[in-house]
Design an enzyme around this catalytic site. Structure first.
Site, PDB file in Angstrom:
ATOM      1  N   ALA A  24       0.840  -1.204   0.000  1.00  0.00           N
ATOM      2  CA  ALA A  24       0.000   0.000   0.000  1.00  0.00           C
ATOM      3  C   ALA A  24       0.879   1.259   0.000  1.00  0.00           C
ATOM      4  O   ALA A  24       1.961   1.248   0.583  1.00  0.00           O
ATOM      5  CB  ALA A  24      -0.922  -0.015   1.219  1.00  0.00           C
ATOM      6  N   CYS A 159      12.346   5.803   1.518  1.00  0.00           N
ATOM      7  CA  CYS A 159      12.365   7.226   1.145  1.00  0.00           C
ATOM      8  C   CYS A 159      13.059   8.012   2.256  1.00  0.00           C
ATOM      9  O   CYS A 159      12.618   9.091   2.641  1.00  0.00           O
ATOM     10  CB  CYS A 159      10.955   7.746   0.885  1.00  0.00           C
ATOM     11  SG  CYS A 159       9.773   7.413   2.194  1.00  0.00           S
TER      12      CYS A 159
END
Length: 634
Positions: A24, A159
């Site tokens: 997700a 990230c």
């Protein structure tokens, strides 16, 4: 908009099949499915392979399904399970290894690489919390390495720009695998990408306490709390008339003053760096001063870490030795810095499993997983239900016992019988229920196991739609274990094999495949009609109730209201009138076997001299645009 950086793990992987452990919200999974949907050769009538998309959060898993619905692929298998405890499906060639060709671990991270589009990340960012995520990231990466087959690839990405979340995890993977994993350089496949090499050494910095602990401490010693303590002390003085008690109260005042001073000291030590100290340069001495003023302590080795913090700041957080750094080649990792290409920050490492793990490496992996499972301080671990962990542990033990039985000489027939009884027997499938306010249990939608269908269902369908016995495989259609099947789902052969291998008995299945047939709600010769969602995978096998038409008639079919047959060409009208009431298929001539273009429409033959299009309005508009686009280029 989605940053182009999310496509990097997709380009570096080729799913056949692939496991996306933290899928997700679905941007990378969408790209993987689009790549997988492309036919390997022009004669293919369905995708080869599968994408198993997993997420630990139930709501995010359903959001993932919503995002992937537009791709409409039968090669998708969405599961809901903690990635750290995802079950191991063993390879026949190497019984101790997994079966996935590619595994993507886009793990939870501190997100400091997204600070350009999300500056608010710094409001909650904390170096110690980033260290705490290291354990979760490592446990997911260890599980991903176990799921990868020999010769397969593991992609680890975040990230974040913090090496403790990036290179330190990769280094520990390489250290524990003892040569079974090695880093691979794929920069040549990404022309135009500006990626800096990975780091081989870094500093370990951390606060004395987490942001939550610091907030609690400051809350206890703020001005309001101190005023309340003074008020209580004064009240205590008035109620006690004994001198000794009064003196004791005085000691309390002194203690309070000390507390105030300590609180003020804490506040002074955490004033903004810019107002407290302006560096003259950015050498190591000045940077250390800035870090100290920010409340950060530097640890040069694990032995310097206080005992109370060693569960958060683990030994694996520290950089490798010079000898290890030379063997690991951490420079092959890719660090995408925000200012290099005007993007967000991203870290990607691609590892290849070059050999089966040795018994010692497997033992090391298991020890690390056990240690990480005991770690409960990170927010992700605190919220994990104990029952879920216990359930997964029991399944893992059962799977281990099965593997030991096979290695000890268990016959192939006994193994097959057990697998069939555990994966296809209707009495053994999982059913999920929710309780209402009265305590009554109701089956939940979309959370039941997929089960094989009775042969009695397909015999009438084969006759009615003329499904070819040579090409049509009824084993690729399954129902859900929630009573009578109202939908027959079409799945790829790879997903069917994963189901038969027992994957769905150990995880919660959210959805898989596409709707091939849907139960009729009108009287008809058969109980099921064709579904537009998966008709492009059924139509190539049909020899009856299928009509090829030209562009003019095809465009007339794309309407929401009832269409009179007299408006069509005589050829199409005569063929449609010859059909009995029920669903049938029309396709644009020249695209009958092209499941990518999807110029196939499900129609309904009415009792009157008319037909209806069984396609929703949104999809009809999309198909009209596609017709204009493709035909305009032709």
């Amino acid at each position: 908009m989605v940053s182009g950086l999310v496509l990097i793990p997709t380009i570096k992987l080729w799913p056949q099949p692939l496991e996306d452990m933290c899928a997700a919200p679905g941007s990378k999974t969408s790209q993987l499915l689009e790549v997988l949907n492309l036919p390997a050769n022009p004669k293919d009538r369905e995708p080869i392979g599968a994408v198993v998309a997993n997420d630990s959060d139930n709501k995010r898993a359903y959001m993932l399904v919503h995002q992937l619905r537009r791709i409409n692929s039968p090669a998708l298998f969405v599961t809901n399970c903690d990635a750290q405890f995802f079950p191991l499906i063993r390879s026949k060639e190497h019984p101790t290894e997994g079966v996935f060709d590619r595994v993507l671990c886009d793990v939870p991270c501190s997100g400091d690489g997204t600070s350009r589009k999300n500056p608010g990340v710094w409001k909650t960012w904390n170096a110690l919390n980033a260290c705490g995520l290291h354990a979760l990231q490592l446990s997911i990466a260890l599980k991903g390495a176990s799921l990868t087959r020999v010769g397969g690839y593991l992609c680890y990405s975040t990230c974040s720009m913090n090496p403790i979340e990036n290179e330190s995890v990769v280094a520990e993977l390489l250290r524990a695998s003892e040569g079974s994993l090695e880093l691979v350089d794929k920069r040549c496949d990404l022309p135009g990408l500006v990626a800096r090499p990975g780091m081989s050494t870094w500093k370990v910095l951390s606060e004395d306490m987490s942001r939550r602990q610091l907030k609690d401490k400051m809350k206890k010693n703020n001005a309001k709390m101190l005023a309340r303590r003074r008020e209580w002390e004064e009240k205590n003085k008035k109620e006690n008339e004994i001198t000794a008690d009064s003196k004791q109260s005085g000691m309390g005042d002194e203690d309070m003053e000390d507390t105030e001073k300590a609180s003020d000291t804490d506040g002074e030590s955490r004033v903004p760096i810019t107002s407290a100290y302006k560096p003259t340069s950015f050498d190591s001495v000045e940077l250390k001063k800035m870090a100290k003023l920010a409340g950060l302590n530097e640890y040069t080795s694990f032995d310097e870490v206080p005992m109370t913090m060693q569960k958060r700041i683990r030994r694996s957080c520290f950089p490798p030795t010079d000898e290890e750094a030379a063997n690991f080649n951490l420079k092959l990792c890719m660090r995408i810095l925000p200012h290099d290409m005007n993007t967000g920050g991203f870290f990607v490492a691609l590892l290849k499993k070059v050999a089966p793990m040795s018994p010692r490496a497997r033992k090391t992996f298991q020890q690390l997983e056990n240690e990480l499972e005991e770690y409960k301080e990170s927010p992700e671990s605190e919220g994990e239900p104990k029952s879920k962990r216990a359930k997964v542990d029991q399944m893992a033990v059962a799977n281990e016992n099965d593997a030991k039985g096979k290695e000890a000489g268990e016959s192939k027939q006994q193994s097959t019988d057990r697998e069939e009884s555990s994966s296809t027997t209707p009495g053994n499938v999982k059913k999920h229920y929710l309780s209402d306010k009265d305590g009554n249990k109701h089956p939940t939608l979309g959370r039941d196991d997929f089960i094989p269908l009775s042969k009695d269902i397909f015999e009438p369908l084969k006759e009615y739609y003329g499904l070819s016995s040579n090409s049509f495989d009824a084993n690729q259609y399954m129902g859900r274990a929630c009573g009578d099947s109202k939908v027959l789902y079409f799945i790829t052969k790879t997903i069917r094999k994963l189901i038969d291998d027992g994957l769905q008995t150990r995880v919660t299945v959210v959805t898989s495949g596409v709707k091939g047939f849907v139960r009729n709600n009108k009287e008809c010769d058969v109980g099921f009609r064709l579904s537009q969602e998966g008709v492009h995978f059924v139509a190539p096998h049909m020899t009856k109730r299928k009509i090829g038409i030209d562009l003019e008639d095809f465009e007339k079919c794309l309407q929401t209201e009832t269409i009179q047959l007299e408006t069509f060409s005589d050829e199409f009208a005569s063929k449609a009138r010859a059909l009995s009431m029920g669903s049938f298929v029309v396709y644009l001539n020249g695209f009958e076997d092209d499941y990518i273009k999807k110029f196939v429409v499900v129609m309904w033959r009415c009792r009157s001299d008319a037909v209806n299009c069984l396609v929703n309005k949104a999809e009809l508009n999309g198909m009209k645009s596609k017709v204009r686009s493709v035909m305009g280029k032709a």
